[in-house]
Design an enzyme around this catalytic site. Structure first.
Site, PDB file in Angstrom:
ATOM      1  N   GLY A 299     -19.550  -1.731  30.325  1.00 25.69           N
ATOM      2  CA  GLY A 299     -18.515  -2.504  29.658  1.00 25.69           C
ATOM      3  C   GLY A 299     -17.299  -1.645  29.346  1.00 25.69           C
ATOM      4  O   GLY A 299     -17.347  -0.410  29.435  1.00 25.69           O
TER       5      GLY A 299
ATOM      6  N   GLY B  28     -23.437  -2.522  31.399  1.00 21.36           N
ATOM      7  CA  GLY B  28     -23.009  -3.868  31.752  1.00 21.36           C
ATOM      8  C   GLY B  28     -23.091  -4.147  33.235  1.00 21.36           C
ATOM      9  O   GLY B  28     -23.236  -5.310  33.642  1.00 21.36           O
TER      10      GLY B  28
ATOM     11  N   GLU C  63     -27.362   4.099  27.114  1.00 22.49           N
ATOM     12  CA  GLU C  63     -26.733   3.743  25.844  1.00 22.49           C
ATOM     13  C   GLU C  63     -27.143   4.596  24.640  1.00 22.49           C
ATOM     14  O   GLU C  63     -26.358   4.761  23.704  1.00 22.49           O
ATOM     15  CB  GLU C  63     -26.991   2.266  25.534  1.00 22.49           C
ATOM     16  CG  GLU C  63     -26.202   1.295  26.390  1.00 22.49           C
ATOM     17  CD  GLU C  63     -26.824   1.064  27.766  1.00 22.49           C
ATOM     18  OE1 GLU C  63     -26.209   0.343  28.575  1.00 22.49           O
ATOM     19  OE2 GLU C  63     -27.918   1.606  28.037  1.00 22.49           O
TER      20      GLU C  63
ATOM     21  N   ASP D 235     -28.553  -2.933  26.199  1.00 20.89           N
ATOM     22  CA  ASP D 235     -28.353  -4.370  25.986  1.00 20.89           C
ATOM     23  C   ASP D 235     -28.257  -5.087  27.332  1.00 20.89           C
ATOM     24  O   ASP D 235     -28.874  -4.658  28.286  1.00 20.89           O
ATOM     25  CB  ASP D 235     -27.115  -4.614  25.114  1.00 20.89           C
ATOM     26  CG  ASP D 235     -25.812  -4.229  25.792  1.00 20.89           C
ATOM     27  OD1 ASP D 235     -25.817  -3.305  26.644  1.00 20.89           O
ATOM     28  OD2 ASP D 235     -24.774  -4.850  25.483  1.00 20.89           O
TER      29      ASP D 235
END
Length: 349
Positions: free
Chosen positions: A64, A110, A133, A141
């Protein structure tokens, strides 16, 4: 300039992430463009399959847009971004037409969210797939806790906590990919998919991929499975570190050193989410938990500090709070699973 190129080539609907200088890092606008592209292709009876690729030579998507998250105050921007992103992840997983994702080069965070849930996932000899992460004060996520929780043995726990990258063979072993197609053969794969009849279906797509697929060779993680399965079988990060220390192997020592560099809070919440992910009945249930825990990590500063150290100041010296695992308050971490916003998937379970 459009950051996602949406085009039809023959019977193939193409989604091309087009921010090569930023390693195709996903922006909120890109999430919307992919979603709109899906609307278009799913409504077109002439489209047999949908293909996701990344422009440039370096990767599908590095994750992301971290800078955008850092530069906005509060959590309102992140909440809107993640809500749309996670719904897109789930939509790709349930896509009514064959969805093919090519994870050539760097595919992280992402990028895994828009590819790892696809029905047909292709890696190349250049693939580097990871959920890194915990080194950013964050958690895996975009459905990472669903994918990692379903990897064989304790490999998903190992990958989720360490953030170590997978090449083609490891990505296939761990359930993040289905086949390895050499990067040089990707143009032929695109041609084959574009030539399929509109009603071709999943079997025809698998056959087109299989015709060009090659054996990726042995998976490096397989050689360390015994250590991984033994040391990462615990429910507490402190016990994992102790098991690695007691093991005595070079692999265990390197792995322990890697874990000690990560955010202690991120390690604790990630392990908890991965264990919960093993009993989750749906991807949406994992995404829902990730959403609220992600908002907590951002609100309490850990994720913002990780972005500062890695992307903004680039000093590679994050100041985690707390700085040690022993100082992490379990009750505080448990509170991060409490809903902090309206649900992303109201019916998730």
């Amino acid at each position: 300039m459009a950051e996602v190129i949406v085009e039809r080539v023959g019977s193939l609907g193409r989604l091309r992430l087009d921010r090569p200088k930023a390693l195709n890092a996903l922006t909120h606008a890109m999430v919307g463009a992919i979603d709109a592209g899906l609307d278009r292709f799913l409504a077109d009876p002439g489209v047999a399959a949908i293909l996701l690729t990344g422009e440039g030579e370096r990767g599908l998507c590095a994750g992301g847009d971290l800078r955008a998250l850092y530069e906005t105050d509060g959590t309102a921007f992140a909440e809107a971004f993640w809500r749309d992103e996670y719904r897109l992840n789930a939509r790709i997983a349930a896509c009514e037409k064959p969805f093919v994702a090519v994870m050539d080069g760097i595919t992280m965070g992402g990028g895994v969210g828009v590819s790892g849930h696809a029905r047909h996932r292709v890696v190349t000899e250049r693939s580097r797939v990871a959920m890194p992460e915990t080194g950013l004060g964050f958690l895996p996520d975009v459905g990472g806790t669903w994918l990692l929780a379903r990897a064989p043995g304790e490999t998903g726990i190992y990958l989720g906590l360490t953030g170590e990258p997978m090449g083609a063979a490891d990505a296939i072993l761990c359930g993040f990919a289905d086949a390895m197609v050499p990067a040089g053969a990707l143009p032929r794969l695109i041609e084959a998919l574009a030539a399929l009849p509109p009603d071709a279906g999943h079997a025809a797509v698998r056959a087109a991929i299989g015709a060009l697929a090659q054996d990726p060779g042995p998976a490096p993680l397989a050689a360390s499975r015994a250590v991984i399965d033994r040391c990462f079988a615990f429910g507490a990060v402190a016990d994992i570190l102790a098991a690695l220390d007691a093991d005595g192997s070079d692999f265990a020592a390197r792995t322990r050193a890697t874990l000690l560099e990560k955010s202690p809070s991120s390690l604790v919440i990630t392990l908890r989410l991965l264990r919960l992910g093993r009993t989750a009945k749906t991807l949406e249930a994992c995404l829902e938990r990730e959403f609220h825990a992600s908002l907590a990590l951002l609100a309490e500063g850990e994720f913002r500090e990780g972005i500062r150290a890695a992307v903004i100041d680039k000093d590679k010296a994050p100041r985690w709070s707390p700085a040690t695992l022993s100082a992490v308050d379990p009750e505080r971490i448990a509170g991060w699973l409490t809903p902090r916003a309206a649900p992303v998937f109201p019916d998730a379970a």
